[in-house]
Design a protein around this motif. Structure first.
Motif, PDB file in Angstrom:
ATOM      1  N   ILE A 152       0.834  -1.205   0.000  1.00 52.55           N
ATOM      2  CA  ILE A 152       0.000   0.000   0.000  1.00 52.55           C
ATOM      3  C   ILE A 152       0.865   1.251   0.000  1.00 52.55           C
ATOM      4  CG2 ILE A 152      -1.683   1.321   1.333  1.00 52.55           C
ATOM      5  CD1 ILE A 152      -2.748  -1.390   2.381  1.00 52.55           C
ATOM      6  N   ARG A 153       1.881   1.250   0.852  1.00 50.49           N
ATOM      7  CA  ARG A 153       2.768   2.408   0.947  1.00 50.49           C
ATOM      8  C   ARG A 153       3.495   2.653  -0.370  1.00 50.49           C
ATOM      9  NH1 ARG A 153       4.795   1.053   5.258  1.00 50.49           N
ATOM     10  NH2 ARG A 153       6.604  -0.128   4.503  1.00 50.49           N
ATOM     11  N   LEU A 154       4.024   1.598  -0.982  1.00 46.97           N
ATOM     12  CA  LEU A 154       4.742   1.741  -2.249  1.00 46.97           C
ATOM     13  C   LEU A 154       3.818   2.242  -3.355  1.00 46.97           C
ATOM     14  CD1 LEU A 154       7.385   1.370  -3.821  1.00 46.97           C
ATOM     15  CD2 LEU A 154       6.682  -0.994  -4.280  1.00 46.97           C
ATOM     16  N   THR A 155       2.596   1.723  -3.388  1.00 49.65           N
ATOM     17  CA  THR A 155       1.631   2.170  -4.400  1.00 49.65           C
ATOM     18  C   THR A 155       1.344   3.655  -4.261  1.00 49.65           C
ATOM     19  OG1 THR A 155       0.590  -0.012  -4.501  1.00 49.65           O
ATOM     20  CG2 THR A 155      -0.723   1.851  -5.275  1.00 49.65           C
ATOM     21  N   LEU A 156       1.137   4.110  -3.026  1.00 48.37           N
ATOM     22  CA  LEU A 156       0.840   5.527  -2.806  1.00 48.37           C
ATOM     23  C   LEU A 156       2.026   6.412  -3.176  1.00 48.37           C
ATOM     24  CD1 LEU A 156      -1.102   5.313   0.590  1.00 48.37           C
ATOM     25  CD2 LEU A 156      -2.044   5.630  -1.714  1.00 48.37           C
ATOM     26  N   VAL A 157       3.233   5.979  -2.803  1.00 47.77           N
ATOM     27  CA  VAL A 157       4.430   6.772  -3.120  1.00 47.77           C
ATOM     28  C   VAL A 157       4.630   6.861  -4.632  1.00 47.77           C
ATOM     29  CG1 VAL A 157       6.950   6.827  -2.968  1.00 47.77           C
ATOM     30  CG2 VAL A 157       5.585   6.331  -0.929  1.00 47.77           C
ATOM     31  N   MET A 158       4.531   5.718  -5.329  1.00 48.12           N
ATOM     32  CA  MET A 158       4.700   5.713  -6.773  1.00 48.12           C
ATOM     33  C   MET A 158       3.615   6.529  -7.479  1.00 48.12           C
ATOM     34  SD  MET A 158       7.458   4.019  -7.497  1.00 48.12           S
ATOM     35  CE  MET A 158       8.157   4.707  -5.984  1.00 48.12           C
ATOM     36  N   THR A 159       2.404   6.461  -6.943  1.00 45.40           N
ATOM     37  CA  THR A 159       1.306   7.217  -7.544  1.00 45.40           C
ATOM     38  C   THR A 159       1.532   8.714  -7.392  1.00 45.40           C
ATOM     39  OG1 THR A 159      -0.289   5.434  -7.139  1.00 45.40           O
ATOM     40  CG2 THR A 159      -1.184   7.642  -7.463  1.00 45.40           C
ATOM     41  N   VAL A 160       1.874   9.144  -6.188  1.00 45.77           N
ATOM     42  CA  VAL A 160       2.102  10.579  -5.953  1.00 45.77           C
ATOM     43  C   VAL A 160       3.259  11.089  -6.805  1.00 45.77           C
ATOM     44  CG1 VAL A 160       2.857  12.269  -4.230  1.00 45.77           C
ATOM     45  CG2 VAL A 160       1.121  10.574  -3.634  1.00 45.77           C
ATOM     46  N   ALA A 161       4.356  10.328  -6.850  1.00 43.60           N
ATOM     47  CA  ALA A 161       5.524  10.761  -7.623  1.00 43.60           C
ATOM     48  C   ALA A 161       5.217  10.833  -9.114  1.00 43.60           C
ATOM     49  CB  ALA A 161       6.692   9.806  -7.370  1.00 43.60           C
ATOM     50  N   SER A 162       4.561   9.807  -9.660  1.00 45.12           N
ATOM     51  CA  SER A 162       4.273   9.791 -11.097  1.00 45.12           C
ATOM     52  C   SER A 162       3.257  10.860 -11.464  1.00 45.12           C
ATOM     53  CB  SER A 162       3.774   8.411 -11.530  1.00 45.12           C
ATOM     54  OG  SER A 162       2.604   8.052 -10.824  1.00 45.12           O
ATOM     55  N   VAL A 163       2.282  11.094 -10.613  1.00 41.06           N
ATOM     56  CA  VAL A 163       1.281  12.133 -10.883  1.00 41.06           C
ATOM     57  C   VAL A 163       1.945  13.513 -10.872  1.00 41.06           C
ATOM     58  CG1 VAL A 163      -0.732  13.315  -9.928  1.00 41.06           C
ATOM     59  CG2 VAL A 163      -0.724  10.835 -10.113  1.00 41.06           C
ATOM     60  N   ALA A 164       2.814  13.761  -9.902  1.00 41.90           N
ATOM     61  CA  ALA A 164       3.488  15.058  -9.820  1.00 41.90           C
ATOM     62  C   ALA A 164       4.346  15.310 -11.066  1.00 41.90           C
ATOM     63  CB  ALA A 164       4.342  15.122  -8.563  1.00 41.90           C
ATOM     64  N   ILE A 165       5.127  14.305 -11.458  1.00 43.21           N
ATOM     65  CA  ILE A 165       6.024  14.472 -12.609  1.00 43.21           C
ATOM     66  C   ILE A 165       5.236  14.609 -13.905  1.00 43.21           C
ATOM     67  CG2 ILE A 165       7.816  13.343 -13.994  1.00 43.21           C
ATOM     68  CD1 ILE A 165       8.778  12.029 -11.352  1.00 43.21           C
ATOM     69  N   ASN A 166       4.283  13.714 -14.130  1.00 37.95           N
ATOM     70  CA  ASN A 166       3.548  13.737 -15.387  1.00 37.95           C
ATOM     71  C   ASN A 166       2.567  14.900 -15.467  1.00 37.95           C
ATOM     72  OD1 ASN A 166       4.782  11.674 -16.732  1.00 37.95           O
ATOM     73  ND2 ASN A 166       3.315  10.113 -16.126  1.00 37.95           N
TER      74      ASN A 166
END
Length: 282
Positions: free
Chosen positions: A62-76
């Motif tokens: 869950i933690r990894l999914t949230l971190v990857m989601t936030v990072a990818s959303v911010a960059i893209n």
């Protein structure tokens, strides 16, 4: 006089048949699956479902999914705004090719993207050995998951913003430029305020796509429990290990997160449509 009445009656019957058929198809294809997932998750009771999600590997997923989601959303989102602004406001050589490349992740299989990242950054890849010597790990590490997620979510903000920005034109921005406004001032105070609902819609679409990505992440992550397993990968691991309640519990959580995101997006998309058609909110 009877023919028009009969035709109108037939049209009403056809309309209701179409409506009922549509609801039946939507119910079977879209409503029934998440309902069955929730039923399976609660098969042994709410406590068992909740306990399965407090497992260390589940919490790590869950933690990894949230971190990857936030990072990818911010960059893209940052790239998507700039790309949409460039494509919508200017005409330049190979503009169509740039737009086609941005849309490429929509049509190409995510598994292919994962294989490409392995080819580049894997242990036997083009740059893998050099990166290992520098103690930089991309394949089978969170960095590789981020790259895979960035690829599959690449086009959504751009494609959501582009029609609205094209409709805006450049008059207001040119006027702001003549008054001495900088690029960032124009973008922040002139362009984005009218496009805010479309931007939020694109951000939420990117969020939903990032949370649920499986194919590219599965290839590049290595499926290491507690380290490189996102929620979709952890669901597969649990299900393959015959831990059905835990798998469906995690799937229920992921489905709820996705449905909440899509519901918010529907609201923002409606606002964006009202702005595009001139029905500005107060």
């Amino acid at each position: 006089m009877t023919a028009p009445v009969l035709n109108k009656k037939n049209l009403n019957i056809s309309r209701w048949v179409l409506i009922i058929t549509t609801y039946i198809i939507v119910g079977i294809m879209l409503v029934l699956p998440p309902v069955l997932v929730i039923i399976e998750a609660l098969r042994d009771g709410p406590y068992a479902a909740f306990a399965s999600m407090t497992d260390p590997d589940a919490l790590a997923a869950i933690r990894l999914t949230l971190v990857m989601t936030v990072a990818s959303v911010a960059i893209n989102s940052t790239f998507g705004v700039l790309a949409a602004w460039l494509i919508a406001k200017y005409r330049f050589p190979m503009r169509g090719i740039l737009l086609m490349l941005i849309e490429l992740p929509i049509s190409i299989s995510p598994v292919v993207a994962g294989l490409v990242w392995l080819l580049l950054f894997g242990t036997q890849g083009w740059w893998g050995e050099a990166l290992n010597r520098m103690n930089i790990h991309i394949a089978f590490a969170p960095a590789g998951i981020l790259l895979a997620t960035l690829f599959v979510t690449f086009p959504y903000v751009t494609r959501t913003l582009l029609p609205l920005m094209e409709q805006q034109g450049r008059d207001a921005e040119d006027a702001a430029m003549l008054l001495g406004a900088s690029f960032w001032q124009i973008l922040w105070h002139v362009t984005l305020p009218e496009a805010r609902w479309a931007l939020l819609s694109g951000v939420l679409l990117t969020t939903a796509r990032a949370m649920g990505e499986f194919g590219a992440v599965s290839v590049v992550s290595g499926h290491i429990p507690g380290l490189t397993e996102t929620m979709p990968l952890h669901i597969e691991t649990l299900y393959n290990g015959y831990q059905s309640v835990a798998a469906f519990s995690m799937a229920t959580l992921l489905a709820i997160m996705a449905m909440a995101t899509v519901s918010l997006r529907s609201v923002f998309e409606s606002r964006a449509h009202n702005v595009a058609t001139g029905e500005h909110d107060a």
